[in-house]
Scaffold this active site. Structure first.
Site, PDB file in Angstrom:
ATOM      1  N   GLY A   1       6.984  -7.329   1.268  1.00 33.43           N
ATOM      2  CA  GLY A   1       6.099  -7.005   2.398  1.00 33.43           C
ATOM      3  C   GLY A   1       4.834  -6.302   1.948  1.00 33.43           C
ATOM      4  O   GLY A   1       3.736  -6.571   2.441  1.00 33.43           O
ATOM      5  N   CYS A   2       4.982  -5.401   0.987  1.00 36.23           N
ATOM      6  CA  CYS A   2       3.837  -4.622   0.494  1.00 36.23           C
ATOM      7  C   CYS A   2       2.892  -5.507  -0.314  1.00 36.23           C
ATOM      8  O   CYS A   2       1.674  -5.342  -0.267  1.00 36.23           O
ATOM      9  CB  CYS A   2       4.326  -3.440  -0.334  1.00 36.23           C
ATOM     10  SG  CYS A   2       5.404  -2.346   0.618  1.00 36.23           S
ATOM     11  N   THR A   3       3.453  -6.473  -1.039  1.00 31.03           N
ATOM     12  CA  THR A   3       2.640  -7.416  -1.796  1.00 31.03           C
ATOM     13  C   THR A   3       1.853  -8.300  -0.825  1.00 31.03           C
ATOM     14  O   THR A   3       0.647  -8.515  -1.015  1.00 31.03           O
ATOM     15  CB  THR A   3       3.528  -8.269  -2.728  1.00 31.03           C
ATOM     16  OG1 THR A   3       4.202  -7.388  -3.638  1.00 31.03           O
ATOM     17  CG2 THR A   3       2.702  -9.278  -3.512  1.00 31.03           C
TER      18      THR A   3
END
Length: 155
Positions: free
Chosen positions: A44-46
């Site tokens: 998700g952060c990527t």
């Protein structure tokens, strides 16, 4: 401390990638996006960082700086930034000072265990250093476009 829209944010200085010290007071005259995310190099952060990367030129055109913030250390941040070709800096908040200022640490459950983690949140700060908009419990798809439109609307 809880922040309210229109409030002038207290100044802070934090360590970031590229050996930078980021001070809010030094950024006056530009809009600033601070996006808090749980952990470097997670899916998700990527995706979220990639969306900011892909729209970065549009943020620049709107006189807006972007900073990602998590509790990861600078070495992890440098690797994540290099691997994903992020054109913006990542701030390391190991002591959780910014997490606490923006109240993004929340009790989360993972595998039945509770832990304190970062709730994905984004804050838009205007040229005078006032909180212009905030997004909490962010869902990644479409979010960065929404932040960009809010920054453009502040022009």
């Amino acid at each position: 401390m809880s922040l309210t829209l229109g409030q002038t944010l207290p100044d802070f200085t934090a360590e970031a990638t590229s050996d930078q010290q980021v001070s809010l007071s030094a950024l006056k005259g530009k809009k600033v996006v601070l996006y808090f995310y749980p952990k470097d190099s997670t899916p998700g952060c990527t995706n979220q960082g990639g969306d900011f990367r892909d729209l970065y030129k549009d943020f620049q055109a709107a006189n807006t700086l972007v900073f990602g913030i998590s509790r990861d250390g600078l070495r992890s941040h440098e690797n994540f930034k290099a691997k994903q070709s992020f054109p913006f800096e990542l701030i390391s908040d190991k002591d959780e000072a910014l997490c606490k200022l923006f109240d993004v640490l929340k009790l989360k459950k993972m595998f039945g265990k509770e832990h304190l983690g970062i709730e994905r949140s984004t804050f838009l700060i205007d040229e005078e250093g006032k909180l212009a908009q905030e997004w909490r419990k962010v869902k990644v798809p479409g979010h960065v476009q929404e932040v960009l439109e809010a920054a453009q609307a502040l022009a």
